[in-house]
Design an enzyme around this catalytic site. Sequence first.
Site, PDB file in Angstrom:
ATOM      1  N   HIS A 158       0.843  -1.190   0.000  1.00 25.59           N
ATOM      2  CA  HIS A 158       0.000   0.000   0.000  1.00 25.59           C
ATOM      3  C   HIS A 158       0.883   1.247   0.000  1.00 25.59           C
ATOM      4  CE1 HIS A 158       0.950   0.412   4.247  1.00 25.59           C
ATOM      5  NE2 HIS A 158       0.597  -0.836   4.421  1.00 25.59           N
TER       6      HIS A 158
HETATM    7  P1  TYD Z   1      -1.519  -2.467   7.511  1.00 26.20           P
HETATM    8  O1  TYD Z   1      -1.023  -1.060   7.558  1.00 26.20           O
HETATM    9  O2  TYD Z   1      -2.283  -2.892   6.302  1.00 26.20           O
HETATM   10  O3  TYD Z   1      -0.298  -3.472   7.736  1.00 26.20           O
HETATM   11  P2  TYD Z   1       1.048  -3.746   6.924  1.00 26.20           P
HETATM   12  O4  TYD Z   1       1.403  -2.530   6.168  1.00 26.20           O
HETATM   13  O5  TYD Z   1       2.032  -4.026   7.966  1.00 26.20           O
HETATM   14  O6  TYD Z   1       0.866  -4.943   6.086  1.00 26.20           O
HETATM   15  O7  TYD Z   1      -2.374  -2.731   8.819  1.00 26.20           O
HETATM   16  C1  TYD Z   1      -2.862  -4.000   9.183  1.00 26.20           C
HETATM   17  C2  TYD Z   1      -4.099  -3.824  10.074  1.00 26.20           C
HETATM   18  O8  TYD Z   1      -3.749  -3.163  11.277  1.00 26.20           O
HETATM   19  C3  TYD Z   1      -5.187  -2.991   9.415  1.00 26.20           C
HETATM   20  O9  TYD Z   1      -6.435  -3.567   9.773  1.00 26.20           O
HETATM   21  C4  TYD Z   1      -5.073  -1.640  10.086  1.00 26.20           C
HETATM   22  C5  TYD Z   1      -4.510  -1.963  11.451  1.00 26.20           C
HETATM   23  N1  TYD Z   1      -3.619  -0.909  11.975  1.00 26.20           N
HETATM   24  C6  TYD Z   1      -4.011  -0.141  13.052  1.00 26.20           C
HETATM   25  O10 TYD Z   1      -5.110  -0.312  13.604  1.00 26.20           O
HETATM   26  N2  TYD Z   1      -3.164   0.804  13.533  1.00 26.20           N
HETATM   27  C7  TYD Z   1      -1.953   1.032  12.968  1.00 26.20           C
HETATM   28  O11 TYD Z   1      -1.189   1.932  13.452  1.00 26.20           O
HETATM   29  C8  TYD Z   1      -1.558   0.250  11.842  1.00 26.20           C
HETATM   30  C9  TYD Z   1      -0.229   0.459  11.161  1.00 26.20           C
HETATM   31  C10 TYD Z   1      -2.417  -0.704  11.370  1.00 26.20           C
END
Ligand code: TYD
Length: 140
Positions: free
Chosen positions: A55
Amino acid sequence: MGETQPGPWRMMDLPRIQDARGNLTSIEAQQVVPFEIKRVYYLYDVPGGGSRGGHAHKQLEQLIIAASGSFDVVVDNGRKKETFSLNRSYFGLYMPPMTWRELENFSSGSVCLVLASRHYEEEDYHRDYYDFLADVRGGR
Ligand code: TYD
């Protein structure tokens, strides 16, 4: 954009206090990191060889650190793509807004520490690569 233009993505050397008892890295707000830190999170228990990310963020700036172990970060701004191997606790990868990132090849037991300039906001994410590209190219 805001008053201060964020620079390009870059690897930053973090302060290192070497000690036979074990090393220490200290990150002082507003001295080491080029943004105000509003949030800290970390990824752990990622299966060996695993991937995260996939992303971009519209406004968020981040500094990514392999606090333990190693992983690769593929960064892409729609014009240029580069891969960084993070494998030392005293390197930080600065990522400006609008950087598509894939975190790959996690070593087992690694910890990915992230310092972030904003609170968590789902609206700040681009989760679709083609929407991201359209935004980068001024589509909207
Ligand atoms: P995501 O940013 O998609 O993870 P990555 O980039 O590590 O693959 O986040 C995964 C899940 O966690 C998503 O449901 C959002 C949640 N999340 C939070 O609630 N708070 C945060 O600070 C972050 C980074 C993610």
